[in-house]
Design an enzyme around this catalytic site. Structure first.
Site, PDB file in Angstrom:
ATOM      1  N   SER A 152      42.275 -25.620  25.037  1.00 45.59           N
ATOM      2  CA  SER A 152      40.954 -26.107  24.612  1.00 45.59           C
ATOM      3  C   SER A 152      40.786 -27.541  25.073  1.00 45.59           C
ATOM      4  O   SER A 152      41.771 -28.296  25.153  1.00 45.59           O
ATOM      5  CB  SER A 152      40.858 -26.053  23.087  1.00 45.59           C
ATOM      6  OG  SER A 152      39.742 -26.783  22.640  1.00 45.59           O
ATOM      7  N   TYR A 198      44.472 -28.469  14.941  1.00 45.82           N
ATOM      8  CA  TYR A 198      44.056 -27.551  16.010  1.00 45.82           C
ATOM      9  C   TYR A 198      44.275 -28.220  17.375  1.00 45.82           C
ATOM     10  O   TYR A 198      44.876 -27.621  18.276  1.00 45.82           O
ATOM     11  CB  TYR A 198      42.580 -27.168  15.818  1.00 45.82           C
ATOM     12  CG  TYR A 198      42.029 -26.320  16.932  1.00 45.82           C
ATOM     13  CD1 TYR A 198      42.385 -24.975  17.031  1.00 45.82           C
ATOM     14  CD2 TYR A 198      41.172 -26.846  17.894  1.00 45.82           C
ATOM     15  CE1 TYR A 198      41.886 -24.186  18.071  1.00 45.82           C
ATOM     16  CE2 TYR A 198      40.670 -26.068  18.922  1.00 45.82           C
ATOM     17  CZ  TYR A 198      41.028 -24.733  19.005  1.00 45.82           C
ATOM     18  OH  TYR A 198      40.556 -23.953  20.029  1.00 45.82           O
TER      19      TYR A 198
HETATM   20  N1  LIG Z   1      35.244 -20.401  20.585  1.00 42.08           N
HETATM   21  C1  LIG Z   1      35.479 -21.644  21.027  1.00 42.08           C
HETATM   22  O1  LIG Z   1      34.612 -22.536  20.955  1.00 42.08           O
HETATM   23  C2  LIG Z   1      36.790 -21.971  21.683  1.00 42.08           C
HETATM   24  C3  LIG Z   1      36.892 -23.185  22.386  1.00 42.08           C
HETATM   25  C4  LIG Z   1      38.098 -23.516  22.995  1.00 42.08           C
HETATM   26  C5  LIG Z   1      39.175 -22.661  22.900  1.00 42.08           C
HETATM   27  N2  LIG Z   1      39.056 -21.491  22.201  1.00 42.08           N
HETATM   28  C6  LIG Z   1      40.224 -20.631  22.111  1.00 42.08           C
HETATM   29  O2  LIG Z   1      39.913 -19.364  22.624  1.00 42.08           O
HETATM   30  C7  LIG Z   1      40.791 -18.399  22.044  1.00 42.08           C
HETATM   31  C8  LIG Z   1      39.994 -17.172  21.647  1.00 42.08           C
HETATM   32  O3  LIG Z   1      39.076 -17.526  20.640  1.00 42.08           O
HETATM   33  P1  LIG Z   1      37.593 -16.923  20.539  1.00 42.08           P
HETATM   34  O4  LIG Z   1      36.647 -18.029  20.703  1.00 42.08           O
HETATM   35  O5  LIG Z   1      37.475 -15.711  21.391  1.00 42.08           O
HETATM   36  O6  LIG Z   1      37.572 -16.570  18.966  1.00 42.08           O
HETATM   37  P2  LIG Z   1      37.554 -15.163  18.180  1.00 42.08           P
HETATM   38  O7  LIG Z   1      36.388 -14.363  18.609  1.00 42.08           O
HETATM   39  O8  LIG Z   1      37.704 -15.532  16.751  1.00 42.08           O
HETATM   40  O9  LIG Z   1      38.875 -14.434  18.699  1.00 42.08           O
HETATM   41  C9  LIG Z   1      40.155 -14.815  18.251  1.00 42.08           C
HETATM   42  C10 LIG Z   1      41.119 -13.712  18.577  1.00 42.08           C
HETATM   43  O10 LIG Z   1      42.427 -14.103  18.143  1.00 42.08           O
HETATM   44  C11 LIG Z   1      42.973 -13.055  17.342  1.00 42.08           C
HETATM   45  N3  LIG Z   1      43.798 -13.577  16.264  1.00 42.08           N
HETATM   46  C12 LIG Z   1      43.497 -14.547  15.382  1.00 42.08           C
HETATM   47  N4  LIG Z   1      44.489 -14.683  14.501  1.00 42.08           N
HETATM   48  C13 LIG Z   1      45.427 -13.775  14.816  1.00 42.08           C
HETATM   49  C14 LIG Z   1      46.681 -13.417  14.254  1.00 42.08           C
HETATM   50  N5  LIG Z   1      47.177 -14.011  13.163  1.00 42.08           N
HETATM   51  N6  LIG Z   1      47.389 -12.432  14.853  1.00 42.08           N
HETATM   52  C15 LIG Z   1      46.918 -11.796  15.939  1.00 42.08           C
HETATM   53  N7  LIG Z   1      45.733 -12.087  16.517  1.00 42.08           N
HETATM   54  C16 LIG Z   1      45.002 -13.056  15.953  1.00 42.08           C
HETATM   55  C17 LIG Z   1      41.769 -12.346  16.736  1.00 42.08           C
HETATM   56  O11 LIG Z   1      42.139 -11.026  16.389  1.00 42.08           O
HETATM   57  P3  LIG Z   1      41.550 -10.296  15.069  1.00 42.08           P
HETATM   58  O12 LIG Z   1      40.134 -10.763  14.934  1.00 42.08           O
HETATM   59  O13 LIG Z   1      41.700  -8.854  15.437  1.00 42.08           O
HETATM   60  O14 LIG Z   1      42.425 -10.774  13.977  1.00 42.08           O
HETATM   61  C18 LIG Z   1      40.771 -12.405  17.872  1.00 42.08           C
HETATM   62  O15 LIG Z   1      40.935 -11.326  18.746  1.00 42.08           O
HETATM   63  C19 LIG Z   1      41.495 -19.101  20.885  1.00 42.08           C
HETATM   64  O16 LIG Z   1      42.805 -19.454  21.269  1.00 42.08           O
HETATM   65  C20 LIG Z   1      40.669 -20.367  20.679  1.00 42.08           C
HETATM   66  O17 LIG Z   1      41.441 -21.424  20.160  1.00 42.08           O
HETATM   67  C21 LIG Z   1      37.889 -21.122  21.587  1.00 42.08           C
END
Ligand SMILES: NC(=O)c1ccc[n+]([C@@H]2O[C@H](COP(=O)([O-])OP(=O)(O)OC[C@H]3O[C@@H](n4cnc5c(N)ncnc54)[C@H](OP(=O)(O)O)[C@@H]3O)[C@@H](O)[C@H]2O)c1
Length: 254
Positions: free
Chosen positions: A136, A149
């Site tokens: 990130s 985070y």
């Molecule tokens: N959205 C943003 O603004 C943003 C910005 C920068 C970086 N990121 C990074 O991008 C990545 C994906 O996030 P996203 O934005 O796609 O959010 P998201 O839609 O909330 O997806 C998060 C994913 O991680 C899985 N996950 C969370 N906790 C878990 C656990 N304890 N065990 C196994 N799986 C788990 C969730 O699975 P379940 O829902 O099935 O539990 C889900 O598939 C993350 O690493 C996040 O830090 C996001």
């Protein structure tokens, strides 16, 4: 690296960036193993993409080991490891419980390290493969009210940079993708909305495109949107100036 016929394990494949990446990789002919905790969502994305799915809770200390073993059972090999699962937490650090901080470190940092450690022998034996870490911009610059985070993501990026040296000549590449703000369930899941004007949220498809470009072109590091490279570079080259600008423009009290 060729995507068609490759076997990819995507953590966090049930939602957001992971699901968008799965859809695009499926169209490119990649064989997918998707993981997450939400059974229905995971099965939906798996059905759409023809993927195998594995339930895995990466907040459990044994979660990564169970997942690595199950994934190798399913496919026998892993060519592409997309370490994307992650959680957020926002607020003043003194208001954060020890359990919430430990969870963030476990899911965002320790689990990807452990999955890498456990799957590397198979990947290096194959002599060809790629690992992508979803970090990130927070990990490159630091962000107010997201200290833990940001620390997990900084650790992940640094782990990836160091691992790349270890793997030189092995045929296994390493990329880091650093998104800004992405329009996913991430904010609802962390329990607080995104409340700043900049950077503006982008769709998860755009991150998936960047992630796939990182694999096919074997890029070390890609920011998405790409202009985020500038604050990250400024933070590295002139941290005092960066902090002054951030305090003045990004974190000014209302
Ligand atoms: N959205 C943003 O603004 C943003 C910005 C920068 C970086 N990121 C990074 O991008 C990545 C994906 O996030 P996203 O934005 O796609 O959010 P998201 O839609 O909330 O997806 C998060 C994913 O991680 C899985 N996950 C969370 N906790 C878990 C656990 N304890 N065990 C196994 N799986 C788990 C969730 O699975 P379940 O829902 O099935 O539990 C889900 O598939 C993350 O690493 C996040 O830090 C996001």
């Amino acid at each position: 690296m060729r995507l068609d016929g490759a076997v990819a394990l995507i953590t966090g494949g049930s939602s957001g960036i992971g699901a968008a990446t799965a859809r695009k990789l499926a169209r490119a002919g990649t064989r997918l193993i998707l993981t997450g905790r939400e059974l229905v969502q995971l099965q939906d994305v798996a059905a759409e993409t023809g993927a195998a799915w594995l339930l895995a809770d990466l907040s459990e200390p044994e979660g990564p080991a169970k997942l690595a073993a199950a994934a190798l059972d399913v496919a026998g090999r892993i060519d592409l490891l997309v370490l994307n699962a992650g959680i957020g937490w926002a607020g003043p650090t003194q208001d954060m419980s020890a359990a919430a901080a430990a969870d963030l470190v476990q899911v965002n940092l320790l689990a990807p390290i452990e999955l890498t450690r456990l799957l590397l022998p198979t990947m290096t034996k194959q002599g060809n493969g790629h690992i992508v870490f979803v970090s990130s911009i927070a990990g490159a610059t630091g962000v107010r009210h997201e200290a833990v985070y940001a620390a997990t993501k900084a650790g992940l990026s640094c782990f990836a940079d160091s691992l790349r040296y270890d793997l030189a000549g092995s045929g296994v590449g390493v990329s880091v993708v650093l998104p800004g703000v992405v329009n996913t369930a991430f904010f609802a899941n962390r329990g607080s909305k995104y409340d700043r004007a900049r950077p503006a949220p982008i769709p998860p498809d755009r991150v998936a495109d960047t992630l796939i470009r990182a694999i096919t072109t074997r890029r070390d590091e890609l920011f998405v949107p790409s202009w985020l490279r500038l604050p990250a570079r400024l933070h590295g080259a002139s941290p005092r100036l960066f902090r002054w600008l951030a305090a003045r423009f990004a974190y000014r009290s209302k």
